[in-house]
Scaffold this motif. Sequence first.
Motif, PDB file in Angstrom:
ATOM      1  N   LEU A  38     -13.853   9.244 -42.865  1.00  0.00           N
ATOM      2  CA  LEU A  38     -13.758  10.508 -42.134  1.00  0.00           C
ATOM      3  C   LEU A  38     -12.673  11.402 -42.724  1.00  0.00           C
ATOM      4  O   LEU A  38     -12.832  12.627 -42.794  1.00  0.00           O
ATOM      5  CB  LEU A  38     -13.477  10.241 -40.656  1.00  0.00           C
ATOM      6  CG  LEU A  38     -14.645   9.699 -39.833  1.00  0.00           C
ATOM      7  CD1 LEU A  38     -14.200   9.415 -38.402  1.00  0.00           C
ATOM      8  CD2 LEU A  38     -15.817  10.683 -39.838  1.00  0.00           C
ATOM      9  N   LEU A  39     -11.580  10.796 -43.151  1.00  0.00           N
ATOM     10  CA  LEU A  39     -10.529  11.579 -43.803  1.00  0.00           C
ATOM     11  C   LEU A  39     -11.047  12.206 -45.091  1.00  0.00           C
ATOM     12  O   LEU A  39     -10.732  13.363 -45.409  1.00  0.00           O
ATOM     13  CB  LEU A  39      -9.321  10.688 -44.094  1.00  0.00           C
ATOM     14  CG  LEU A  39      -8.134  11.368 -44.794  1.00  0.00           C
ATOM     15  CD1 LEU A  39      -7.625  12.550 -43.980  1.00  0.00           C
ATOM     16  CD2 LEU A  39      -7.014  10.358 -45.037  1.00  0.00           C
ATOM     17  N   GLY A  40     -11.864  11.452 -45.831  1.00  0.00           N
ATOM     18  CA  GLY A  40     -12.469  12.005 -47.036  1.00  0.00           C
ATOM     19  C   GLY A  40     -13.372  13.190 -46.728  1.00  0.00           C
ATOM     20  O   GLY A  40     -13.340  14.209 -47.424  1.00  0.00           O
ATOM     21  N   PHE A  53     -13.093  15.151 -44.119  1.00  0.00           N
ATOM     22  CA  PHE A  53     -12.212  16.239 -43.698  1.00  0.00           C
ATOM     23  C   PHE A  53     -11.602  16.957 -44.903  1.00  0.00           C
ATOM     24  O   PHE A  53     -11.467  18.188 -44.905  1.00  0.00           O
ATOM     25  CB  PHE A  53     -11.105  15.686 -42.798  1.00  0.00           C
ATOM     26  CG  PHE A  53     -10.042  16.696 -42.456  1.00  0.00           C
ATOM     27  CD1 PHE A  53     -10.268  17.647 -41.475  1.00  0.00           C
ATOM     28  CD2 PHE A  53      -8.827  16.698 -43.122  1.00  0.00           C
ATOM     29  CE1 PHE A  53      -9.295  18.591 -41.165  1.00  0.00           C
ATOM     30  CE2 PHE A  53      -7.850  17.632 -42.821  1.00  0.00           C
ATOM     31  CZ  PHE A  53      -8.085  18.585 -41.837  1.00  0.00           C
ATOM     32  N   LEU A  54     -11.242  16.211 -45.939  1.00  0.00           N
ATOM     33  CA  LEU A  54     -10.625  16.823 -47.117  1.00  0.00           C
ATOM     34  C   LEU A  54     -11.599  17.696 -47.901  1.00  0.00           C
ATOM     35  O   LEU A  54     -11.175  18.517 -48.722  1.00  0.00           O
ATOM     36  CB  LEU A  54     -10.050  15.738 -48.033  1.00  0.00           C
ATOM     37  CG  LEU A  54      -8.779  15.051 -47.538  1.00  0.00           C
ATOM     38  CD1 LEU A  54      -8.299  14.023 -48.559  1.00  0.00           C
ATOM     39  CD2 LEU A  54      -7.674  16.061 -47.260  1.00  0.00           C
ATOM     40  N   GLY A  90     -12.169   5.428 -40.524  1.00  0.00           N
ATOM     41  CA  GLY A  90     -11.090   6.408 -40.591  1.00  0.00           C
ATOM     42  C   GLY A  90     -10.886   6.952 -41.996  1.00  0.00           C
ATOM     43  O   GLY A  90     -10.704   8.165 -42.187  1.00  0.00           O
ATOM     44  N   LEU A  91     -10.928   6.079 -42.989  1.00  0.00           N
ATOM     45  CA  LEU A  91     -10.756   6.520 -44.375  1.00  0.00           C
ATOM     46  C   LEU A  91     -11.896   7.433 -44.818  1.00  0.00           C
ATOM     47  O   LEU A  91     -11.672   8.457 -45.472  1.00  0.00           O
ATOM     48  CB  LEU A  91     -10.668   5.300 -45.296  1.00  0.00           C
ATOM     49  CG  LEU A  91      -9.404   4.446 -45.167  1.00  0.00           C
ATOM     50  CD1 LEU A  91      -9.562   3.141 -45.942  1.00  0.00           C
ATOM     51  CD2 LEU A  91      -8.188   5.210 -45.666  1.00  0.00           C
ATOM     52  N   GLY A 142     -12.502   3.017 -48.500  1.00  0.00           N
ATOM     53  CA  GLY A 142     -13.261   2.901 -47.256  1.00  0.00           C
ATOM     54  C   GLY A 142     -14.425   1.934 -47.380  1.00  0.00           C
ATOM     55  O   GLY A 142     -14.675   1.118 -46.482  1.00  0.00           O
ATOM     56  N   LEU A 166     -10.276   7.506 -51.397  1.00  0.00           N
ATOM     57  CA  LEU A 166     -10.626   7.319 -49.985  1.00  0.00           C
ATOM     58  C   LEU A 166     -12.012   6.703 -49.831  1.00  0.00           C
ATOM     59  O   LEU A 166     -12.215   5.797 -49.011  1.00  0.00           O
ATOM     60  CB  LEU A 166     -10.562   8.661 -49.254  1.00  0.00           C
ATOM     61  CG  LEU A 166      -9.164   9.210 -48.965  1.00  0.00           C
ATOM     62  CD1 LEU A 166      -9.249  10.627 -48.423  1.00  0.00           C
ATOM     63  CD2 LEU A 166      -8.419   8.312 -47.990  1.00  0.00           C
ATOM     64  N   THR A 201     -10.893   0.921 -39.681  1.00  0.00           N
ATOM     65  CA  THR A 201     -10.092   1.472 -40.782  1.00  0.00           C
ATOM     66  C   THR A 201     -10.991   2.136 -41.817  1.00  0.00           C
ATOM     67  O   THR A 201     -10.684   3.223 -42.326  1.00  0.00           O
ATOM     68  CB  THR A 201      -9.260   0.365 -41.448  1.00  0.00           C
ATOM     69  OG1 THR A 201      -8.419  -0.252 -40.470  1.00  0.00           O
ATOM     70  CG2 THR A 201      -8.400   0.929 -42.568  1.00  0.00           C
TER      71      THR A 201
END
Length: 234
Positions: A203-205, A207-208, A200-201, A172, A168, A197
């Motif tokens: 932020l997903l990282g 979050f994980l 988003g990638l 990103g 990610l 994009t």
Amino acid sequence: MAPTTIIRDTLEELGLRRAVVDLPGLLVVVAVCFVLLEALARKLGSPGPELPEASLDVLIVVLALVLGLVGYYAGNFWDDVVFDPLYGLSGKWIATKRRPFRVLIAGEDLQKARVAACRRLLPQAPSCEGLYRVAQDALTATPNTALRRAVEGPLVLSKMVRSFLWPLVTTGLLFAIWGGVNLATARAVDGVRLELTAIGLLLLGVFLLIPYLNLRVEHLIRLYRGTANPAASA
């Protein structure tokens, strides 16, 4: 008995305990990488008319394996840079009674379990240095398979979640650079789309990191409690 249970028990009997811990998470990461690469290849098309579709599929499988292995086994970086400074022996949150940011596990229970295990397993080392390896050896030696599975469950999941962090972050950053190039060449719409994009990638990282940290802490609590008082865990 479920097939997965049979496979797990067989691997344990053969002494392949590392495979029991690593294999499920690794397979999930490789599968997700394969799906993403397959979707990307279908969107972009074959890199050349001379490359048959069957060869492209083989290439995707190989790349998925490489990305999965790198993401999985290079994950120790996140343990050193993120987990240890927060929940390590002198971590920032080891004495916290409240959940940091309301979503992460408080460190007090982990510290209590760590100290109790240290007193039993490493009484000559009050600093608890090297406790994790000693506790893992004690866990391996225990005949209590239920305890081993309870301890290893969160570890498997945390490694699986951790494995997505590198893909990610790197993806990103690549999208961010690509978007910057588009913005610099007056392709504003494509540039903004790519930058969004990338955000988003990343932020997903971020979050994980929440399930990764929580699962890692839960694994350590179960490990230290189980090895500090094996009779109570029997």
